[in-house]
Design a protein around this motif. Structure first.
Motif, PDB file in Angstrom:
ATOM      1  N   ARG A 272      20.543  -7.104  -3.078  1.00 32.19           N
ATOM      2  CA  ARG A 272      21.758  -6.714  -2.351  1.00 32.19           C
ATOM      3  C   ARG A 272      22.434  -5.522  -3.027  1.00 32.19           C
ATOM      4  NH1 ARG A 272      26.784 -11.018  -1.505  1.00 32.19           N
ATOM      5  NH2 ARG A 272      28.212  -9.656  -0.369  1.00 32.19           N
ATOM      6  N   THR A 273      22.568  -5.590  -4.341  1.00 36.44           N
ATOM      7  CA  THR A 273      23.224  -4.517  -5.093  1.00 36.44           C
ATOM      8  C   THR A 273      22.383  -3.246  -5.053  1.00 36.44           C
ATOM      9  OG1 THR A 273      24.110  -6.225  -6.547  1.00 36.44           O
ATOM     10  CG2 THR A 273      24.284  -3.960  -7.311  1.00 36.44           C
TER      11      THR A 273
ATOM     12  N   ALA B  83      20.356  -2.321  -2.687  1.00 42.08           N
ATOM     13  CA  ALA B  83      20.514  -1.738  -1.349  1.00 42.08           C
ATOM     14  C   ALA B  83      21.852  -1.017  -1.246  1.00 42.08           C
ATOM     15  CB  ALA B  83      20.409  -2.839  -0.290  1.00 42.08           C
ATOM     16  N   TRP B  84      22.892  -1.638  -1.773  1.00 43.51           N
ATOM     17  CA  TRP B  84      24.238  -1.051  -1.723  1.00 43.51           C
ATOM     18  C   TRP B  84      24.268   0.338  -2.366  1.00 43.51           C
ATOM     19  CZ3 TRP B  84      28.581  -1.992   0.848  1.00 43.51           C
ATOM     20  CH2 TRP B  84      29.774  -1.411   0.409  1.00 43.51           C
ATOM     21  N   PHE B  85      23.594   0.470  -3.516  1.00 41.96           N
ATOM     22  CA  PHE B  85      23.651   1.734  -4.255  1.00 41.96           C
ATOM     23  C   PHE B  85      22.495   2.684  -3.912  1.00 41.96           C
ATOM     24  CE2 PHE B  85      26.383  -0.831  -7.167  1.00 41.96           C
ATOM     25  CZ  PHE B  85      27.515  -0.045  -7.040  1.00 41.96           C
ATOM     26  N   GLY B  86      21.684   2.337  -2.914  1.00 41.02           N
ATOM     27  CA  GLY B  86      20.653   3.268  -2.468  1.00 41.02           C
ATOM     28  C   GLY B  86      19.407   3.330  -3.327  1.00 41.02           C
TER      29      GLY B  86
ATOM     30  N   THR C 181      28.409   3.621 -21.031  1.00 40.95           N
ATOM     31  CA  THR C 181      29.469   4.617 -20.855  1.00 40.95           C
ATOM     32  C   THR C 181      28.967   6.037 -21.159  1.00 40.95           C
ATOM     33  OG1 THR C 181      30.220   4.224 -23.105  1.00 40.95           O
ATOM     34  CG2 THR C 181      31.328   2.988 -21.377  1.00 40.95           C
TER      35      THR C 181
ATOM     36  N   ILE D 158      25.585  -2.761 -22.220  1.00 42.56           N
ATOM     37  CA  ILE D 158      26.962  -2.781 -21.710  1.00 42.56           C
ATOM     38  C   ILE D 158      27.843  -3.358 -22.811  1.00 42.56           C
ATOM     39  CG2 ILE D 158      28.472  -3.718 -19.908  1.00 42.56           C
ATOM     40  CD1 ILE D 158      25.834  -4.086 -18.216  1.00 42.56           C
TER      41      ILE D 158
ATOM     42  N   SER E 279      22.609 -10.449 -12.742  1.00 41.28           N
ATOM     43  CA  SER E 279      22.969  -9.679 -11.537  1.00 41.28           C
ATOM     44  C   SER E 279      24.246  -8.890 -11.755  1.00 41.28           C
ATOM     45  CB  SER E 279      23.075 -10.527 -10.259  1.00 41.28           C
ATOM     46  OG  SER E 279      23.213 -11.874 -10.482  1.00 41.28           O
ATOM     47  N   VAL E 280      25.160  -9.412 -12.566  1.00 42.47           N
ATOM     48  CA  VAL E 280      26.376  -8.665 -12.898  1.00 42.47           C
ATOM     49  C   VAL E 280      26.015  -7.430 -13.730  1.00 42.47           C
ATOM     50  CG1 VAL E 280      28.562  -8.758 -14.147  1.00 42.47           C
ATOM     51  CG2 VAL E 280      27.835 -10.721 -12.762  1.00 42.47           C
TER      52      VAL E 280
ATOM     53  N   GLY F  24      24.547  -4.825 -11.629  1.00 45.46           N
ATOM     54  CA  GLY F  24      25.573  -4.139 -10.844  1.00 45.46           C
ATOM     55  C   GLY F  24      26.295  -3.083 -11.659  1.00 45.46           C
ATOM     56  N   VAL F  25      26.654  -3.425 -12.884  1.00 42.86           N
ATOM     57  CA  VAL F  25      27.361  -2.473 -13.752  1.00 42.86           C
ATOM     58  C   VAL F  25      26.481  -1.243 -13.997  1.00 42.86           C
ATOM     59  CG1 VAL F  25      28.281  -2.121 -16.083  1.00 42.86           C
ATOM     60  CG2 VAL F  25      28.769  -4.270 -14.849  1.00 42.86           C
TER      61      VAL F  25
ATOM     62  N   ALA G 201      25.926   0.828 -10.727  1.00 43.62           N
ATOM     63  CA  ALA G 201      27.157   1.544 -10.360  1.00 43.62           C
ATOM     64  C   ALA G 201      27.299   2.812 -11.201  1.00 43.62           C
ATOM     65  CB  ALA G 201      28.376   0.639 -10.540  1.00 43.62           C
TER      66      ALA G 201
ATOM     67  N   GLY H 279      26.334   5.243  -8.570  1.00 38.93           N
ATOM     68  CA  GLY H 279      27.610   5.094  -7.850  1.00 38.93           C
ATOM     69  C   GLY H 279      28.395   6.398  -7.807  1.00 38.93           C
TER      70      GLY H 279
ATOM     71  N   PRO I 116      32.165   2.539  -3.885  1.00 41.24           N
ATOM     72  CA  PRO I 116      31.429   3.206  -2.807  1.00 41.24           C
ATOM     73  C   PRO I 116      29.940   2.876  -2.866  1.00 41.24           C
ATOM     74  CG  PRO I 116      32.710   4.778  -4.137  1.00 41.24           C
ATOM     75  CD  PRO I 116      32.712   3.485  -4.864  1.00 41.24           C
TER      76      PRO I 116
ATOM     77  N   ALA J 222      25.878   3.682  -1.191  1.00 39.80           N
ATOM     78  CA  ALA J 222      25.121   4.863  -0.774  1.00 39.80           C
ATOM     79  C   ALA J 222      25.266   5.058   0.725  1.00 39.80           C
ATOM     80  CB  ALA J 222      23.648   4.670  -1.132  1.00 39.80           C
TER      81      ALA J 222
ATOM     82  N   ALA K 205      23.232   2.606   3.672  1.00 36.00           N
ATOM     83  CA  ALA K 205      22.969   1.211   3.311  1.00 36.00           C
ATOM     84  C   ALA K 205      23.457   0.356   4.474  1.00 36.00           C
ATOM     85  CB  ALA K 205      23.692   0.844   2.011  1.00 36.00           C
TER      86      ALA K 205
ATOM     87  N   VAL L 289      23.579  -4.020   4.285  1.00 33.71           N
ATOM     88  CA  VAL L 289      24.442  -4.692   3.322  1.00 33.71           C
ATOM     89  C   VAL L 289      25.887  -4.255   3.531  1.00 33.71           C
ATOM     90  CG1 VAL L 289      24.942  -4.867   0.868  1.00 33.71           C
ATOM     91  CG2 VAL L 289      22.586  -4.916   1.649  1.00 33.71           C
TER      92      VAL L 289
ATOM     93  N   LEU M  45      29.249  -5.967  -1.753  1.00 38.83           N
ATOM     94  CA  LEU M  45      28.587  -6.510  -2.943  1.00 38.83           C
ATOM     95  C   LEU M  45      28.983  -7.975  -3.101  1.00 38.83           C
ATOM     96  CD1 LEU M  45      29.234  -3.559  -5.405  1.00 38.83           C
ATOM     97  CD2 LEU M  45      27.002  -4.321  -4.569  1.00 38.83           C
TER      98      LEU M  45
ATOM     99  N   VAL N 159      29.369  -9.591  -8.795  1.00 36.98           N
ATOM    100  CA  VAL N 159      28.827  -8.272  -9.127  1.00 36.98           C
ATOM    101  C   VAL N 159      29.940  -7.219  -9.013  1.00 36.98           C
ATOM    102  CG1 VAL N 159      27.192  -6.485  -8.403  1.00 36.98           C
ATOM    103  CG2 VAL N 159      26.488  -8.896  -8.426  1.00 36.98           C
TER     104      VAL N 159
ATOM    105  N   VAL O  63      31.442  -4.694 -11.936  1.00 40.56           N
ATOM    106  CA  VAL O  63      31.531  -3.232 -11.825  1.00 40.56           C
ATOM    107  C   VAL O  63      32.966  -2.780 -12.114  1.00 40.56           C
ATOM    108  CG1 VAL O  63      31.369  -1.297 -10.203  1.00 40.56           C
ATOM    109  CG2 VAL O  63      29.587  -3.070 -10.213  1.00 40.56           C
TER     110      VAL O  63
END
Lengths: 256, 256
Positions: A124-125, A127-130, A192, A229, A244-245, A248-249, A252, A256, B230, B232, B235, B238, B241, B245, B249
């Motif tokens: 899912r994550t 897909a969200w971020f491409g 970072t 992280i 999964s967290v 995501g970090v 992103a 992101g 934000p 991609a 997407a 989805v 998130l 997750v 972030v």
């Protein structure tokens, strides 16, 4: 549907059944909607008469090009999870490839991520971020496990999914194509300071043991390395983030 | 242990039992280790003879100041979840406050986060990044639910936990103390531009519906506002998130 057809579908909750039949289950209104709207290779939709009376489900059944079977609630419950399906489930042909073709960056690779909920959340994550491609090794939970499908919230239709016996060959090919290989760990570059660029791959390790030695070794020689992280000083009780967290970090920061 | 004592402990898997008895269960070697090493208010440790023979468990039993009860495996299974406890569980006094005292920033507030796994993962992440206080409303899963405790991976001992009927009064008090209130949403400030400073609070909404209207309204008048992550372009499948997750972030950007 015949008894035998229902029996075959019931086998799809197990990995072996999915492998033998080359198809999997998508349960619940939202998940079936995501499949239909994404143009997923849905073979059939099973629905109870009660659910078919629902406005949203009726609209969904009109949109799908697949065969719709109205079945008794007790038959549907033999195939899927009653709580999850809420009277609707779809049967899709498998969308997981074997990685023989080209694998496009950005890539997320899973090195023994065992919990299907984590695998689904990572898809899912991604897909969200491409992310273009998510690769899992054989110790990673099946992308088409019902819990992973549900947790992906439609993400399985947006990324290319690949399953390989182990990640070694995939990593070697990516490195050969000039893709920088990075792995999430408890040390290395801080997120970072991390800026891998799009032509990169990120490996997430298992919940209990992190990256496998063979994978960590490969990262050292690829123009990538390890990324971590940083936590706060004095976070004594917690040794790490949920995979999964952490994914995501990192995604992103990266995309992101 | 007497039958009655075991029966009382079995009630602790339910919210009502925990509320009535003011204590909760911590299951499994890793979780009990985290509790003992964090100086948690552990009243008793229950262990099977088989588990007590394990090197790591034996060391743990030596470290704890709590009463150790050796019990039959079938009795332990009546109290906790056999798969999770692996022969060891602890009984701790409740660590969740009612928010009557001062609430220190940075604060994470949960507005109807219903899945105990998400609540536990958010507590784990909050502990990792040094959040002082995590506040849950009554629609949020109980911090001391066994699944939340397990998912927190020791995080419940590192942050102050508060449960309130609704978040309104907590948010008003924080705003009165000059704490900027932020809420995760699908719009507002982009996380890439977001820099709230430590004297801030972040609200995460429910899995299905996001922030409640009453909470979103309060954020507008607090020097904070809404923040989003934000995704991609393209997407399609989805829509958002996973809440843990997204929390990771945002906390990484805020406090990492």
């Amino acid at each position: 549907m015949t008894r035998q057809q229902l029996k075959d579908l019931a086998q799809l909750s197990r990995s072996k059944g999915r492998r033998q039949q080359g198809r999997f289950l998508v349960e619940g209104v939202r998940s079936v909607e995501a499949a239909v709207d994404a143009g997923a290779p849905v073979e059939a939709v099973l629905v109870t008469a009660e659910a078919a009376g629902d406005h949203r489900v009726a609209a969904l059944l009109e949109r799908t090009g697949a065969v719709v079977h109205t079945v008794a609630a007790r038959d549907l419950d033999r195939v899927g999870d009653a709580r999850t399906s809420q009277g609707v489930l779809a049967v899709s042909r498998s969308v997981v490839g074997d990685g023989a073709g080209p694998v496009d960056a950005p890539v997320l690779l899973l090195d023994g991520v065992q919990d299907p909920g984590n695998v689904g959340a990572l898809v899912r994550t991604a897909a969200w971020f491409g992310v273009s491609t998510v690769v899992g090794d054989e110790d990673t939970a099946d992308f088409e496990n019902p819990k992973a499908v549900r947790a992906s919230m439609g993400g399985i239709w947006d990324v290319a999914l690949v399953r390989v016996p182990d990640l070694g060959a995939s990593l070697d090919r990516l490195a050969g194509d000039g893709v920088a290989l990075w792995g999430a760990d408890l040390g290395g570059t801080s997120v970072t300071e991390w800026a891998p660029g799009r032509s990169a791959a990120l490996v997430m390790g298992s919940e209990a043991h992190g990256l496998s030695d063979a994978v960590a070794e490969r990262l050292r020689h690829s123009g990538g390395g390890l990324v971590h992280i940083p936590g706060a000083e004095g976070a004594r009780g917690v040794e790490s983030l949920n995979v999964s967290v952490a994914g995501g970090v990192l995604l992103a920061r990266w995309l992101g």
